[in-house]
Design a protein around this motif. Structure first.
Motif, PDB file in Angstrom:
ATOM      1  N   SER A 187       0.817  -1.223   0.000  1.00 15.98           N
ATOM      2  CA  SER A 187       0.000   0.000   0.000  1.00 15.98           C
ATOM      3  C   SER A 187       0.847   1.269   0.000  1.00 15.98           C
ATOM      4  O   SER A 187       0.334   2.365  -0.223  1.00 15.98           O
ATOM      5  CB  SER A 187      -0.929   0.011   1.219  1.00 15.98           C
ATOM      6  OG  SER A 187      -0.169   0.037   2.428  1.00 15.98           O
ATOM      7  N   MET A 188       2.163   1.150   0.249  1.00 18.30           N
ATOM      8  CA  MET A 188       3.042   2.316   0.331  1.00 18.30           C
ATOM      9  C   MET A 188       3.688   2.679  -1.004  1.00 18.30           C
ATOM     10  O   MET A 188       4.454   3.641  -1.086  1.00 18.30           O
ATOM     11  CB  MET A 188       4.157   2.054   1.359  1.00 18.30           C
ATOM     12  CG  MET A 188       3.667   1.934   2.789  1.00 18.30           C
ATOM     13  SD  MET A 188       3.013   3.499   3.391  1.00 18.30           S
ATOM     14  CE  MET A 188       4.496   4.510   3.377  1.00 18.30           C
ATOM     15  N   ALA A 189       3.373   1.935  -2.073  1.00 15.14           N
ATOM     16  CA  ALA A 189       4.042   2.160  -3.355  1.00 15.14           C
ATOM     17  C   ALA A 189       3.854   3.586  -3.862  1.00 15.14           C
ATOM     18  O   ALA A 189       4.811   4.247  -4.289  1.00 15.14           O
ATOM     19  CB  ALA A 189       3.551   1.152  -4.387  1.00 15.14           C
ATOM     20  N   GLN A 190       2.617   4.084  -3.835  1.00 13.26           N
ATOM     21  CA  GLN A 190       2.355   5.427  -4.354  1.00 13.26           C
ATOM     22  C   GLN A 190       3.117   6.484  -3.573  1.00 13.26           C
ATOM     23  O   GLN A 190       3.736   7.396  -4.149  1.00 13.26           O
ATOM     24  CB  GLN A 190       0.856   5.724  -4.311  1.00 13.26           C
ATOM     25  CG  GLN A 190       0.477   7.094  -4.876  1.00 13.26           C
ATOM     26  CD  GLN A 190       0.738   7.180  -6.362  1.00 13.26           C
ATOM     27  OE1 GLN A 190       0.104   6.487  -7.146  1.00 13.26           O
ATOM     28  NE2 GLN A 190       1.661   8.039  -6.770  1.00 13.26           N
ATOM     29  N   GLN A 191       3.095   6.383  -2.228  1.00 16.40           N
ATOM     30  CA  GLN A 191       3.788   7.367  -1.408  1.00 16.40           C
ATOM     31  C   GLN A 191       5.290   7.346  -1.661  1.00 16.40           C
ATOM     32  O   GLN A 191       5.947   8.392  -1.705  1.00 16.40           O
ATOM     33  CB  GLN A 191       3.520   7.107   0.092  1.00 16.40           C
ATOM     34  CG  GLN A 191       2.097   7.425   0.520  1.00 16.40           C
ATOM     35  CD  GLN A 191       1.187   6.217   0.375  1.00 16.40           C
ATOM     36  OE1 GLN A 191       1.402   5.372  -0.488  1.00 16.40           O
ATOM     37  NE2 GLN A 191       0.168   6.136   1.229  1.00 16.40           N
ATOM     38  N   LEU A 192       5.841   6.152  -1.850  1.00 17.36           N
ATOM     39  CA  LEU A 192       7.278   6.037  -2.073  1.00 17.36           C
ATOM     40  C   LEU A 192       7.679   6.658  -3.411  1.00 17.36           C
ATOM     41  O   LEU A 192       8.657   7.390  -3.506  1.00 17.36           O
ATOM     42  CB  LEU A 192       7.688   4.564  -2.026  1.00 17.36           C
ATOM     43  CG  LEU A 192       9.186   4.289  -1.881  1.00 17.36           C
ATOM     44  CD1 LEU A 192       9.652   4.659  -0.482  1.00 17.36           C
ATOM     45  CD2 LEU A 192       9.491   2.834  -2.165  1.00 17.36           C
ATOM     46  N   LEU A 193       6.903   6.374  -4.449  1.00 16.59           N
ATOM     47  CA  LEU A 193       7.201   6.935  -5.774  1.00 16.59           C
ATOM     48  C   LEU A 193       6.990   8.444  -5.795  1.00 16.59           C
ATOM     49  O   LEU A 193       7.735   9.179  -6.457  1.00 16.59           O
ATOM     50  CB  LEU A 193       6.332   6.252  -6.827  1.00 16.59           C
ATOM     51  CG  LEU A 193       6.645   4.768  -7.075  1.00 16.59           C
ATOM     52  CD1 LEU A 193       5.583   4.134  -7.957  1.00 16.59           C
ATOM     53  CD2 LEU A 193       8.018   4.607  -7.690  1.00 16.59           C
ATOM     54  N   ASP A 194       5.961   8.925  -5.073  1.00 23.63           N
ATOM     55  CA  ASP A 194       5.737  10.371  -4.984  1.00 23.63           C
ATOM     56  C   ASP A 194       6.934  11.056  -4.352  1.00 23.63           C
ATOM     57  O   ASP A 194       7.320  12.165  -4.744  1.00 23.63           O
ATOM     58  CB  ASP A 194       4.476  10.674  -4.166  1.00 23.63           C
ATOM     59  CG  ASP A 194       3.202  10.374  -4.935  1.00 23.63           C
ATOM     60  OD1 ASP A 194       3.282  10.208  -6.166  1.00 23.63           O
ATOM     61  OD2 ASP A 194       2.133  10.313  -4.300  1.00 23.63           O
ATOM     62  N   GLN A 195       7.512  10.419  -3.340  1.00 21.41           N
ATOM     63  CA  GLN A 195       8.599  11.044  -2.592  1.00 21.41           C
ATOM     64  C   GLN A 195       9.936  10.962  -3.324  1.00 21.41           C
ATOM     65  O   GLN A 195      10.690  11.937  -3.392  1.00 21.41           O
ATOM     66  CB  GLN A 195       8.727  10.367  -1.225  1.00 21.41           C
ATOM     67  CG  GLN A 195       9.836  10.933  -0.349  1.00 21.41           C
ATOM     68  CD  GLN A 195       9.599  12.389  -0.006  1.00 21.41           C
ATOM     69  OE1 GLN A 195       8.637  12.734   0.649  1.00 21.41           O
ATOM     70  NE2 GLN A 195      10.476  13.266  -0.467  1.00 21.41           N
ATOM     71  N   PHE A 196      10.235   9.798  -3.914  1.00 22.46           N
ATOM     72  CA  PHE A 196      11.579   9.579  -4.452  1.00 22.46           C
ATOM     73  C   PHE A 196      11.639   9.502  -5.968  1.00 22.46           C
ATOM     74  O   PHE A 196      12.723   9.413  -6.538  1.00 22.46           O
ATOM     75  CB  PHE A 196      12.170   8.303  -3.852  1.00 22.46           C
ATOM     76  CG  PHE A 196      12.381   8.384  -2.362  1.00 22.46           C
ATOM     77  CD1 PHE A 196      13.439   9.107  -1.836  1.00 22.46           C
ATOM     78  CD2 PHE A 196      11.509   7.757  -1.495  1.00 22.46           C
ATOM     79  CE1 PHE A 196      13.632   9.195  -0.474  1.00 22.46           C
ATOM     80  CE2 PHE A 196      11.696   7.837  -0.124  1.00 22.46           C
ATOM     81  CZ  PHE A 196      12.760   8.554   0.391  1.00 22.46           C
ATOM     82  N   GLY A 197      10.500   9.508  -6.661  1.00 22.75           N
ATOM     83  CA  GLY A 197      10.515   9.497  -8.111  1.00 22.75           C
ATOM     84  C   GLY A 197      10.500   8.091  -8.686  1.00 22.75           C
ATOM     85  O   GLY A 197      10.545   7.087  -7.976  1.00 22.75           O
ATOM     86  N   MET A 198      10.462   8.036 -10.010  1.00 17.36           N
ATOM     87  CA  MET A 198      10.273   6.771 -10.715  1.00 17.36           C
ATOM     88  C   MET A 198      11.573   6.002 -10.926  1.00 17.36           C
ATOM     89  O   MET A 198      11.553   4.886 -11.441  1.00 17.36           O
ATOM     90  CB  MET A 198       9.607   7.033 -12.065  1.00 17.36           C
ATOM     91  CG  MET A 198       8.256   7.719 -11.968  1.00 17.36           C
ATOM     92  SD  MET A 198       7.011   6.699 -11.152  1.00 17.36           S
ATOM     93  CE  MET A 198       6.740   5.470 -12.441  1.00 17.36           C
TER      94      MET A 198
END
Length: 212
Positions: A187-198
């Protein structure tokens, strides 16, 4: 267009309503500007819209000031000029104590360095400086700078890579670079990508977790 002794003028307005909204939102969310600065920005922006759009543009959110430093815009202008001309800049820098009082760093002694880049992070504005003394770059919050002065001294240009700097910083904090691997719930995938990029490397861990 002339018609029946009346004139109609078609003006090309500088910003669309959508663009103006994005700019108003950026002004509202800035933690480095005073309420007076935000109000002045808002009124100038409205002047670039049509009469109809001016009435539709949302107001700036008048949240409580998160800074009392009214020198921010002046300092930003000074730093931009200094960067363009490789001039050294002198300024004093402070922190706030638990009693909400200013405490000058270095006992009030001025810093003297060459600015190389400005950037925004989480509603704050920062300046990156090159220090001859430490032979390194360092970042300073502009709303904590006072009495900034562009000196007559000119420094040789220093190579600076903004993308590399941002890659090595986290919310404007710097330190020794390292690679960290952690396990996250799916469930944390979106937050992680938002914070650190693709560009981060993500691997499957199990049906409920991934590794990044």
């Amino acid at each position: 267009i002339h018609k029946h002794n009346a004139y109609t003028y078609y003006l090309d307005h500088r910003f669309s309503l959508g663009e103006a909204f994005v700019l108003v939102d950026a002004i509202s969310s800035s933690a480095s500007l005073t309420s007076e600065d935000k109000k002045t920005f808002y009124e100038k922006l409205k002047d670039l819209l049509s009469f109809r759009e001016r009435g539709m543009l949302p107001m700036v959110n008048h949240v409580k000031d998160r800074t009392e430093n009214s020198q921010v815009l002046t300092t930003i202008g000074l730093l931009i000029n200094a960067i363009a001309s490789c001039h050294l800049v002198s300024f004093r820098y402070y922190d706030l104590t638990a009693g909400k009082q200013k405490k000058m760093r270095r006992n009030g002694e001025a810093y003297t360095m060459m600015p190389v880049w400005l950037y925004a992070n989480d509603g704050r504005y920062y300046a990156v400086f090159w220090s001859d003394k430490y032979q390194d770059f360092s970042s300073y919050r502009i709303d904590k700078m006072e009495n900034a002065i562009m000196l007559d001294q000119i420094h040789d240009p220093v190579r600076f890579d903004p993308q590399e700097w941002m890659r090595k910083t986290f919310h404007a904090y710097t330190g020794d670079a390292d690679t960290v691997t952690a396990v996250f719930d799916n469930s944390m995938a979106q937050q992680l990508l938002d914070q650190f990029g693709m560009d981060i490397i993500i691997s499957h861990q199990d049906k409920d977790h991934f590794t990044a």
